[in-house]
Structures are given as C-alpha cells and as structure tokens.
Design a protein around this motif. Structure first.
Motif, PDB file in Angstrom:
ATOM      1  N   PRO A 278       0.801  -1.239   0.000  1.00  0.00           N
ATOM      2  CA  PRO A 278       0.000   0.000   0.000  1.00  0.00           C
ATOM      3  C   PRO A 278       0.824   1.275   0.000  1.00  0.00           C
ATOM      4  CG  PRO A 278      -0.049  -1.050   2.148  1.00  0.00           C
ATOM      5  CD  PRO A 278       0.604  -2.019   1.223  1.00  0.00           C
ATOM      6  N   SER A 279       2.060   1.223   0.508  1.00  0.00           N
ATOM      7  CA  SER A 279       2.883   2.437   0.565  1.00  0.00           C
ATOM      8  C   SER A 279       3.717   2.647  -0.693  1.00  0.00           C
ATOM      9  CB  SER A 279       3.803   2.380   1.788  1.00  0.00           C
ATOM     10  OG  SER A 279       4.677   1.262   1.711  1.00  0.00           O
ATOM     11  N   SER A 280       3.704   1.696  -1.613  1.00  0.00           N
ATOM     12  CA  SER A 280       4.540   1.795  -2.827  1.00  0.00           C
ATOM     13  C   SER A 280       3.751   2.375  -3.997  1.00  0.00           C
ATOM     14  CB  SER A 280       5.095   0.419  -3.192  1.00  0.00           C
ATOM     15  OG  SER A 280       5.875  -0.107  -2.158  1.00  0.00           O
ATOM     16  N   ARG A 281       3.130   3.517  -3.785  1.00  0.00           N
ATOM     17  CA  ARG A 281       2.255   4.063  -4.823  1.00  0.00           C
ATOM     18  C   ARG A 281       3.022   4.521  -6.054  1.00  0.00           C
ATOM     19  NH1 ARG A 281      -2.485   7.513  -1.680  1.00  0.00           N
ATOM     20  NH2 ARG A 281      -3.217   5.773  -0.377  1.00  0.00           N
ATOM     21  N   ILE A 282       4.127   5.212  -5.859  1.00  0.00           N
ATOM     22  CA  ILE A 282       4.874   5.735  -7.013  1.00  0.00           C
ATOM     23  C   ILE A 282       5.637   4.610  -7.701  1.00  0.00           C
ATOM     24  CG2 ILE A 282       6.698   7.309  -7.751  1.00  0.00           C
ATOM     25  CD1 ILE A 282       5.881   9.167  -5.470  1.00  0.00           C
ATOM     26  N   ALA A 283       6.475   3.887  -6.950  1.00  0.00           N
ATOM     27  CA  ALA A 283       7.228   2.779  -7.551  1.00  0.00           C
ATOM     28  C   ALA A 283       6.279   1.710  -8.082  1.00  0.00           C
ATOM     29  CB  ALA A 283       8.188   2.180  -6.525  1.00  0.00           C
ATOM     30  N   GLY A 284       5.201   1.443  -7.325  1.00  0.00           N
ATOM     31  CA  GLY A 284       4.256   0.427  -7.749  1.00  0.00           C
ATOM     32  C   GLY A 284       3.531   0.766  -9.026  1.00  0.00           C
ATOM     33  N   PHE A 285       3.438   2.056  -9.349  1.00  0.00           N
ATOM     34  CA  PHE A 285       2.819   2.462 -10.610  1.00  0.00           C
ATOM     35  C   PHE A 285       3.588   1.877 -11.793  1.00  0.00           C
ATOM     36  CE2 PHE A 285       2.616   5.362 -14.240  1.00  0.00           C
ATOM     37  CZ  PHE A 285       1.249   5.460 -14.433  1.00  0.00           C
ATOM     38  N   PHE A 286       4.892   1.704 -11.624  1.00  0.00           N
ATOM     39  CA  PHE A 286       5.738   1.198 -12.710  1.00  0.00           C
ATOM     40  C   PHE A 286       5.868  -0.329 -12.673  1.00  0.00           C
ATOM     41  CE2 PHE A 286       7.162   5.578 -11.964  1.00  0.00           C
ATOM     42  CZ  PHE A 286       6.998   6.092 -13.240  1.00  0.00           C
ATOM     43  N   TRP A 287       6.098  -0.935 -11.487  1.00  0.00           N
ATOM     44  CA  TRP A 287       6.325  -2.374 -11.465  1.00  0.00           C
ATOM     45  C   TRP A 287       5.056  -3.175 -11.199  1.00  0.00           C
ATOM     46  CZ3 TRP A 287       4.646  -4.639  -7.141  1.00  0.00           C
ATOM     47  CH2 TRP A 287       4.753  -3.970  -5.914  1.00  0.00           C
ATOM     48  N   GLY A 288       4.021  -2.538 -10.611  1.00  0.00           N
ATOM     49  CA  GLY A 288       2.792  -3.262 -10.311  1.00  0.00           C
ATOM     50  C   GLY A 288       1.563  -2.500 -10.750  1.00  0.00           C
ATOM     51  N   PRO A 289       1.485  -2.133 -12.047  1.00  0.00           N
ATOM     52  CA  PRO A 289       0.334  -1.340 -12.510  1.00  0.00           C
ATOM     53  C   PRO A 289      -0.955  -2.147 -12.518  1.00  0.00           C
ATOM     54  CG  PRO A 289       1.662  -2.039 -14.378  1.00  0.00           C
ATOM     55  CD  PRO A 289       2.404  -2.459 -13.141  1.00  0.00           C
ATOM     56  N   GLY A 291      -3.360  -2.314 -10.499  1.00  0.00           N
ATOM     57  CA  GLY A 291      -3.772  -2.897  -9.233  1.00  0.00           C
ATOM     58  C   GLY A 291      -2.892  -3.993  -8.671  1.00  0.00           C
ATOM     59  N   LEU A 292      -1.863  -4.430  -9.385  1.00  0.00           N
ATOM     60  CA  LEU A 292      -1.117  -5.606  -8.946  1.00  0.00           C
ATOM     61  C   LEU A 292      -0.187  -5.350  -7.772  1.00  0.00           C
ATOM     62  CD1 LEU A 292      -0.444  -7.403 -12.332  1.00  0.00           C
ATOM     63  CD2 LEU A 292      -2.033  -8.032 -10.525  1.00  0.00           C
ATOM     64  N   ARG A 293      -0.010  -4.099  -7.358  1.00  0.00           N
ATOM     65  CA  ARG A 293       0.749  -3.869  -6.124  1.00  0.00           C
ATOM     66  C   ARG A 293      -0.097  -4.226  -4.897  1.00  0.00           C
ATOM     67  NH1 ARG A 293      -0.277   0.921  -3.283  1.00  0.00           N
ATOM     68  NH2 ARG A 293      -1.781   2.284  -4.296  1.00  0.00           N
ATOM     69  N   LEU A 294      -1.401  -4.390  -5.076  1.00  0.00           N
ATOM     70  CA  LEU A 294      -2.297  -4.838  -4.008  1.00  0.00           C
ATOM     71  C   LEU A 294      -2.761  -6.258  -4.341  1.00  0.00           C
ATOM     72  CD1 LEU A 294      -4.393  -1.574  -3.501  1.00  0.00           C
ATOM     73  CD2 LEU A 294      -2.498  -2.411  -2.092  1.00  0.00           C
ATOM     74  N   HIS A 295      -1.793  -7.152  -4.444  1.00  0.00           N
ATOM     75  CA  HIS A 295      -2.085  -8.492  -4.944  1.00  0.00           C
ATOM     76  C   HIS A 295      -2.853  -9.341  -3.934  1.00  0.00           C
ATOM     77  CE1 HIS A 295      -1.692 -11.263  -8.166  1.00  0.00           C
ATOM     78  NE2 HIS A 295      -1.006 -12.160  -7.484  1.00  0.00           N
ATOM     79  N   ALA A 296      -2.639  -9.103  -2.643  1.00  0.00           N
ATOM     80  CA  ALA A 296      -3.414  -9.839  -1.639  1.00  0.00           C
ATOM     81  C   ALA A 296      -4.892  -9.485  -1.734  1.00  0.00           C
ATOM     82  CB  ALA A 296      -2.876  -9.538  -0.238  1.00  0.00           C
ATOM     83  N   LEU A 297      -5.188  -8.221  -2.017  1.00  0.00           N
ATOM     84  CA  LEU A 297      -6.576  -7.800  -2.230  1.00  0.00           C
ATOM     85  C   LEU A 297      -7.163  -8.546  -3.416  1.00  0.00           C
ATOM     86  CD1 LEU A 297      -9.070  -6.008  -1.858  1.00  0.00           C
ATOM     87  CD2 LEU A 297      -7.858  -4.192  -3.105  1.00  0.00           C
TER      88      LEU A 297
END
Length: 368
Positions: A278-289, A291-297
């Motif tokens: 949840p805290s990786s909003r900026i980096a996650g935009f690139f590596w987990g676009p 919605g995939l940075r919230l994969h447990a959800l």
C-alpha cells in the motif's frame, strides 16, 4: 516482523464474507476506463518502440524511447490478467480481441495462453504443481529464483519458436498437437506444468490466435531477410521483450510468500500467502500497474476490477482491525519482499515449512 504463525492465527478469525460485502458494490468493471487505458498504453508503448528503432538503442533518444516502450507495453500486457477475471463473457471476447490486436499478437502472447490462470485462484490447485504461476520458492533452493530471473534473456525466443515452428508442425502433424498444448501453450513459471487442450467451443478461437502470430512471425522474418525491414527492429523487439519480462519477473517474485505445500488453500490462506504494497504508490505504478501492487486484495476478491482497488483497499483498512489477516499481508516495498524471500530459511526435507502446523491445520479447516 510478523511471523508466519501470527498470520495463520489471524486467518482463523478473518471474516471473508464481511470483507466481500464491504466492497461488493465495486465489482462492476467500467469498460471505458479499460479501453482508454489499454489504447493509451499501446499508443505510447509502440510510439516509444518506433523511436528506439529510428534512433537505435545506442542513441539517447533511442534509449528513452525503449524505456518508455517497456513501461507502457508492460502495463498494457498486464491487461491479459484482467481478461481472465471478467465475469461477462462478452467483455472477455470484445476486450480480448482488442488486446490481442494492440499488444498480444505483437508480443506473441495471445490471450488464450493465459486461460489457465483460474487455477491460480482455485482452492484445490493454488500453490500446487497444478498451478502454472507458482513455485514454492520459500521451500526450494535459491537456484530456482535465479533460474526464473535469468530466463528473461531466453524467453523472447519462445514466441517465434512456438508460433513460427511448433504451430505449423502441429497443424500438419496432429500427433504433436497434444504435446504442444501441454508444454508450450501456457504462460507459466513452473516448467513442469502441463496445460490443457482447448474445449470444443475454444478450438476455432485458439487456432485463429495461433495463425495470427504465425503470420506475424513469418511475414516479419521474410521482410527482414529481403531487406525491407531492418534487423534493428528485431533487436529492439528483443530488448523490449526482455525488459517487459524482467519487470514482470521481479513483480512475481514479490507477489507471494511462496510457502505453498500442495494442500487446499481457500481465499483467506491464498491472501495471507500473498503481499500488498500500500505504501509503494509511485514505484508500484511502474512495477505493479493495474492494481497488482495490491495483490493480496486481488486474491481476496478476484473479480474486483483494477480501477476499484484503491477505494476497496481504503474501505477494508477502515473497516478491519489493525491486526486483521488482511493488514498482515503488507510489505514496505518490493525489493524488501524479494530479499526476505531470498533469506527465508529453507526447511529440511520432510519438514513442515510453517512454524506452527496446528495453526495451519485449523486455519484451513475453519477459514471461510
């Protein structure tokens, strides 16, 4: 650091029905959002690719173009994941055709190769040898992590071989068809996974997708040999594919805790074996676009569309206690999770990988 035992204990009292009820009004996909995002990703990605081909990857403009192409087409390629989770077959058909035309065919990953993704969410198959997208890295030699990461440099060869050679051979020699379906028709990280042939209703669709990729491989090959298309285009495509696969591999290594042990895993157990950032909003935009940075959800509510993830996560955080199993899926960052996976103590042969087998058994028995 939260222990495995803490997660299993929290799983015993986690109310999956309550979590679902909290977000169920967010399940309808807004197709205008999907189409806009996909088209923009494709336009930006292929424009960057054109810049790389024009200026070469040795020129600074070519380097920028290639980087933009990798990021944009990686985002676009990940829509194959959303395709599987549409509850409407009409959405799957129409968006799938558009996705194939804009990205899938050109990267030689037509969407039929992701048909088996539903097994990754199955209570019976998740984390087992029948799950193409899972290897129990936390219980395997670290060499397996290295092997999966290193495969990025060889994977660009798979598409041309699969569709340029194996496809026409299987059309001409039907006896080889079953093996091609089983071994070379699924996007996977478990090389031992065996796929399934298409259902009768899928045969024409699979063939047309195969033929489109076959036509692209051979048309570009002939044009390159005849000198009508520069070899540089092939080099840029190779670098693009390596970049996309490398990003996706890094994301995959941080997607789960990879403790699967060939046992039933309901959605709660899948969730606590999966990671949110949840805290990786900026980096996650690139590596987990998408919605995939919230994969447990995603594993908790697989049909939730990607554009609703932010709102759904906020609702769950507000509604659930801080020590809930959902909150215990959080990690501060992707690299931290991958390092934790690398450092995880490997169990001895025959040893239960979890710190408390009794808690694990109760969690499987009682969790919704």
């Amino acid at each position: 650091m939260t222990s495995y035992a803490d997660r299993w204990e929290a799983a015993q009292v986690f109310d999956a029905q309550f979590a679902y009820a909290t977000v169920k009004d967010l399940l309808a996909p807004r197709m205008a959002v999907y189409w806009t995002d996909l088209i923009l990703s494709a336009v930006i990605g292929w424009s960057g690719f054109g810049l790389a081909v024009t200026f070469t990857p040795l020129h600074w403009l070519g380097i920028i173009g290639l980087a933009v192409s990798v990021l944009a087409l990686y985002r676009g390629a990940l829509f194959i994941h959303e395709l599987v989770h549409f509850r409407s077959k009409a959405h799957t058909r129409s968006f799938g055709r558009g996705w194939n035309a804009l990205i899938g065919f050109w990267l030689l990953i037509p969407y039929f190769m992701y048909e088996g993704h539903a097994e990754h969410h199955s209570k019976r198959l998740y984390g087992t040898r029948f799950d193409a997208e899972y290897l129990p890295f936390a219980r395997l030699s670290r060499r397996e992590m290295v092997r999966v990461a290193a495969a990025a440099v060889a994977l660009p060869l798979f598409g041309p071989i699969r569709f340029g050679i194996l496809a026409p051979v299987s059309w001409l020699v039907p006896a080889t068809r079953e093996r091609v379906y089983a071994r070379a028709s699924t996007i996977k990280i478990d090389l031992e996974y065996r796929g399934h042939p298409p259902k009768k209703s899928q045969r024409l669709s699979w063939f047309l997708q195969e033929f489109a990729c076959f036509a692209i491989v051979w048309t570009l090959g002939v044009l390159i040999v005849l000198g009508h298309v520069p070899v540089l285009l092939l080099l840029c495509w190779y670098l693009l594919f390596v970049g996309v696969v490398s990003l996706n591999t890094l994301r995959l290594l941080g997607a789960h805790r990879y403790l699967g042990n060939d046992s039933d895993a309901n959605i709660v157990l899948q969730m606590i074996d999966t990671i949110n950032y949840p805290s990786s909003r900026i980096a996650g935009f690139f590596w987990g676009p998408i919605g995939l940075r919230l994969h447990a959800l995603h594993h908790l509510v697989p049909s939730l569309p990607y554009h609703s993830f932010g709102k759904a996560h906020a609702r769950l955080v507000a509604a659930l206690p801080p020590d809930s199993a959902y909150r215990l899926t959080e990690s501060p960052g992707l690299l931290a999770a991958v390092i934790d996976l690398w450092r995880a103590p490997r169990p001895l042969p025959g040893e239960n990988p979890f710190t408390n087998a009794a808690i694990l058994h109760d969690a499987r028995k009682d969790a919704p």
